[in-house]
Write a protein that holds these residues in place. Sequence first.
Motif, mmCIF file in Angstrom:
data_model
loop_
_atom_site.group_PDB
_atom_site.id
_atom_site.type_symbol
_atom_site.label_atom_id
_atom_site.label_comp_id
_atom_site.label_asym_id
_atom_site.label_seq_id
_atom_site.Cartn_x
_atom_site.Cartn_y
_atom_site.Cartn_z
ATOM 1 N N LEU A 437 2.282 7.094 -3.288
ATOM 2 C CA LEU A 437 1.997 6.513 -4.605
ATOM 3 C C LEU A 437 3.016 6.890 -5.676
ATOM 4 C CD1 LEU A 437 -1.895 6.808 -4.812
ATOM 5 C CD2 LEU A 437 -0.521 4.755 -4.477
ATOM 6 N N TRP A 441 3.183 4.094 -8.552
ATOM 7 C CA TRP A 441 2.248 4.346 -9.643
ATOM 8 C C TRP A 441 2.890 5.302 -10.631
ATOM 9 C CZ3 TRP A 441 -2.635 7.862 -9.512
ATOM 10 C CH2 TRP A 441 -3.401 7.630 -10.663
ATOM 11 N N GLY A 520 2.688 -1.610 -10.740
ATOM 12 C CA GLY A 520 2.203 -0.240 -10.874
ATOM 13 C C GLY A 520 2.912 0.525 -11.973
ATOM 14 N N TRP A 521 3.856 -0.149 -12.648
ATOM 15 C CA TRP A 521 4.652 0.492 -13.701
ATOM 16 C C TRP A 521 4.596 -0.309 -15.008
ATOM 17 C CZ3 TRP A 521 7.841 4.956 -13.325
ATOM 18 C CH2 TRP A 521 7.797 5.579 -12.076
#
Length: 598
Positions: A437, A441, A520-521
């Motif tokens: 992750l 993330w 995720g960013w």
Amino acid sequence: MNFTWMDWSAVFAYLAITLLLGLYFRSRSGKSMDDYFVSGRNVSWWLAGTSMVATTFAADTPLVVTGLVYTQGVAGNWIWWSFLLSGMMTVFLFARLWRRSGLITDVQFAEMRYAGKPAAFLRGFRALYLGLLMNCLILGWVTKAMTSIVAATFGVSDERALAICVFFLIPFTGLYVALGGLWGVLWTDLFQFALKMSIVIGVAWYAVAACGGMSAMLTKLAAARAAAPGSADATGLFPDFSRPWTAETLWTLPALTFVVYLGLQWWAFWYPGAEPGGGGYIAQRIFSARDEKNGLLSVLWFNVAHYAVRPWPWILTALAAVVLYPHLQHPESGYMLIVSHHVPPALRGIVVAGFMAAFMSTYATQLNWGASYLVADFYRRFLKPGESEHHYVVISRLATVLLVLVSAFVSMQLHSIRSGWEFVLEAGAGTGGVYLLRWYWWRVNAWSEISAMATAMVSSLLLHWIAPFGSSGPVAFAKNAVTTTAVTTAVWVLVTFLTSPEPEAVLVSFYRKVHPDARGWRPVAVLAPETTPTRDLGTNLISWLLGCAMVYLALFGVGRFVLGTYFKGAVLLIVSALCGFGLGFNLRRTWNSAAAGA
């Protein structure tokens, strides 16, 4: 085993070729740390990928596979076949990200992705923990296996065999690694892999012939199963699900295999060569590739060769051992018994050279990889920054010598190969989630990794000390692993939310350089509007599924074919090829989209 002058000639010829390769690449590797540790980032995919395959083909590998097949049948190999899921995820979700990072070691990632003292501590700690402690433990059990091979081959005691390894084979390997750097390691790996595969195919041929041929061997295996009611089919590709599911058998095959291995081990455990998200010497080979495409293809070729090409010669030899030596106290010894009793004497020197190649290819990579951590991530970062490239190359060669000495000491202290292997797995149980992750993330921070590593180590040590599930055996190992994974995952996720995110400047810099999937960013992507957002996670997951299907179907297809069920084997291989075509189409579309975006 009596050695003739021809046997010794084969051994000395192998050693001479290996040393000459190290000498040849001495000047090429001595220009800078980039040349010494990542070959100037100019390596083709086939060379980098073959080096990965050669590294994971250690001296202990045929012996371990023999033990698995002897005790659990072909299905016992799921303990390592399950790692294909992690390996293919590295290919499609992480290889290009690693190559874009421009790092020399994966440990440097800490100060690229995180900031401040926690990041510095994480980098320094991982450099020593992985480069010295874990690396020398791995080298210790590889040496332990080679000791058994030397003892069986030359008919000497374990003490003398260990002395041969410690005072000759290990220093010799350290010499050519110190001279040639990664360039020397890559090309010796290519030579060693070709030699090793030729030899194990030959051993398998003679093993099956000693049983009277493939048909006779399968008939004898079926007769042995009929004589033992309730036993599983030794040639079955999957565990026997027909046994009653009592409380204890839930923790043995088949439940252990498919719940712990397939459902947990591949993503949750740190293990060298199969790290979730890539890492170690796999990342080092990706860094050495000349571009992102070569980096991805190198890991793809590694996974195809590692799982679909290599296993069946070992498995056939192991099945022959079941027939030829039905009541072995130490099943792993079956492989060397076949070599001693059924391989023609004229070829035994070549076989020994092959085992040396298996030992040295693994040892060489571990030495170069471990030295890169000690020098790039500890010595240069914390002790002597700002020195010349020549200075760091010299220190790198000295670090290689240090690892030779420490690993030789560890091998003399290690009592069991299995105990070292299980410790490495349990000490990393539960850390895999954070390694996956951290790329996808933005909220993961340095304390996430630190807490995961610390919790996994403390939990595994406490479970061994308290021993609530027993002190040893596969059942205790599985229960310890599940418990450690659950506790570690819960702790690092909680710590992530209780601690502050990394500074915006660090996150934006990482996002601009690596281009992870923007979804995720999102909070970071807003701060870097000039960076074209990447949204390739869905496409990459499709490639991952196709890649896993392609390799597993090829593995099973080859197995069915060599075991005589030609129609099933042909069908599986055809479907595998169709998955390969689909994968190629998906990859071309991904590369074309990336080129258009650039």
